[in-house]
Design a protein around this motif. Structure first.
Motif, PDB file in Angstrom:
ATOM      1  N   GLU A 156       0.817  -1.215   0.000  1.00  0.00           N
ATOM      2  CA  GLU A 156       0.000   0.000   0.000  1.00  0.00           C
ATOM      3  C   GLU A 156       0.856   1.272   0.000  1.00  0.00           C
ATOM      4  O   GLU A 156       0.500   2.262  -0.630  1.00  0.00           O
ATOM      5  CB  GLU A 156      -0.929  -0.022   1.216  1.00  0.00           C
ATOM      6  N   TYR A 157       1.989   1.233   0.698  1.00  0.00           N
ATOM      7  CA  TYR A 157       2.787   2.465   0.825  1.00  0.00           C
ATOM      8  C   TYR A 157       3.994   2.520  -0.102  1.00  0.00           C
ATOM      9  O   TYR A 157       4.651   3.553  -0.192  1.00  0.00           O
ATOM     10  CB  TYR A 157       3.232   2.650   2.289  1.00  0.00           C
ATOM     11  N   ARG A 194       5.195   5.634  -2.292  1.00  0.00           N
ATOM     12  CA  ARG A 194       4.525   6.861  -1.844  1.00  0.00           C
ATOM     13  C   ARG A 194       5.382   7.680  -0.874  1.00  0.00           C
ATOM     14  O   ARG A 194       4.961   8.747  -0.440  1.00  0.00           O
ATOM     15  CB  ARG A 194       3.195   6.523  -1.168  1.00  0.00           C
ATOM     16  N   TYR A 253       4.028   9.252   4.370  1.00  0.00           N
ATOM     17  CA  TYR A 253       2.649   8.740   4.416  1.00  0.00           C
ATOM     18  C   TYR A 253       2.540   7.564   5.377  1.00  0.00           C
ATOM     19  O   TYR A 253       1.586   7.447   6.146  1.00  0.00           O
ATOM     20  CB  TYR A 253       2.203   8.299   3.012  1.00  0.00           C
TER      21      TYR A 253
END
Ligand code: ATP
Ligand code: MG
Length: 335
Positions: free
Chosen positions: A265-266, A269, A273
């Motif tokens: 998911e990260y 990024r 975050y």
């Protein structure tokens, strides 16, 4: 049912996230499948010479955190080590079975005594692992849920149990197994991902305390040391990315989500975050935990009663074991 024993030291006003993830949350998971004894090991805390009033306060605070985490005193025996005299009594017997050289090889003693210097280091700190072996053997515990840092002490406990069985006959002691859940067994310091998060770590900026203002936890997480890896990749790789991997482990532990799923998911990024969302997740864990702990701390008389009842139950288990060992060692029975 098999028996398990574990404990934590009341060396500070609060446990830290490593204690919760590596130990307390495992205790909670095990309390239904085993006869569990969970202890606030205040005699161990004496090794570093705490202020008496602080020690008393911290003992209650540690017990309140066990309860807040989900230890149920109906299902598990929750007590304070010094309330059961047999811990200290058995420790003497075991200290006479432990080699001086054997005890000298304990790396935790080497680390802690190096920090304290030889005048600040007590003999108690040296014999600490022997007292820990007594804690475990006193209840014929088969399993001991602990973090990775306790592995060597557990090995010593096993060696001692085997030695007693060889010397005094089979059935003298139960040889315990360590229960170390690899994925969560070593939460690292947020400022120094090479070192374990620890109650006695100096500075303490890299420690998330369970009972501190959640704002401080947010700050500690946001200023966590990450890796000087230009590519900003978020993936679980404790060797190449110890800081990020530690954050992922904590994220997973407080949310119950899978580490790789969070990493995916990260990834790409940027670390910021990840830190912001992890901080939110930790606060969401800390707030209700603290509310529960404060309820127990608001009624110390009731808390003390829970602990006194636990000690009564612990003594009932410990006394026959101690008598068995006294008899095997050849001590003359009093009656
Ligand atoms: P101290 O520095 O005073 O020894 P500590 O943080 O090591 O404090 P203990 O009371 O010695 O805390 O340990 C309680 C339990 O928490 C043990 O089972 C230990 O293995 C576990 N534990 C301690 N630190 C960590 C950590 N960083 N990650 C996972 N488990 C931990
Ligand atoms: Mg420790």
């Amino acid at each position: 049912r098999q028996r398990i024993f574990s404990g934590m030291q009341p060396t500070d006003g609060s446990l830290h996230l490593g204690n919760y993830i590596g130990a307390l949350s495992q205790w909670i998971a095990l309390q239904d499948s085993y006869d569990a004894l969970y202890c606030v090991v205040d005699l161990h805390a004496l090794t570093v010479n705490p202020d008496p009033a602080l020690l008393r306060e911290r003992t209650r605070r540690t017990a309140a955190q066990y309860l807040a985490g989900g230890i149920d005193p109906e299902r598990s025996v929750l007590f304070v080590q010094s309330h059961v005299a047999a811990h200290a009594e058995l420790a003497w017997l075991l200290s006479c079975q432990t080699g001086f050289g054997e005890a000298s090889r304990m790396t935790q003693f080497k680390d802690k005594s190096a920090k304290q210097g030889s005048d600040g280091t007590t003999v108690g700190l040296f014999t600490y692992p022997v007292l820990m072996a007594a804690d475990i053997l006193l209840y014929d515990a088969a399993l001991v849920p602990v973090g990775e840092d306790q592995r060597q002490h557990l090995e010593l406990t096993r060696d001692l149990a085997q030695r007693l069985n060889t010397r005094f006959g089979d059935g003298t002691a139960v040889v315990p197994e360590a229960h170390i859940v690899k994925a969560v067994a070593k939460i690292q310091d947020l400022q120094d991902p090479g070192a374990k998060m620890s109650k006695s770590s100096t500075g303490g900026k890299g420690v998330v305390w369970l009972l501190e203002d959640p704002k401080k936890a947010v700050k500690a997480i946001k200023s966590a040391v990450t890796d000087a890896d230009e590519s900003y990749g978020v993936r679980f790789d404790p060797v190449a990315k110890p800081g990020i991997s530690n954050l992922l482990t904590i994220f997973s532990a407080v949310t119950g989500r899978d580490v790789d799923e969070i990493a995916t998911e990260y990834d790409g990024r940027g670390y910021g975050y990840l830190k912001v969302d992890l901080a939110d997740a930790v606060v969401a864990f800390l707030e209700p935990f603290q509310a529960r702990a404060n309820t127990y701390l608001a009624d110390p008389a009731q808390l003390d009663k829970v602990l006194a009842d636990g000690a009564d139950r612990a003594r009932e288990i410990a006394q026959p074991v101690l008598e068995r060992l006294y008899e095997r060692f050849g001590l003359l029975p009093a009656r």
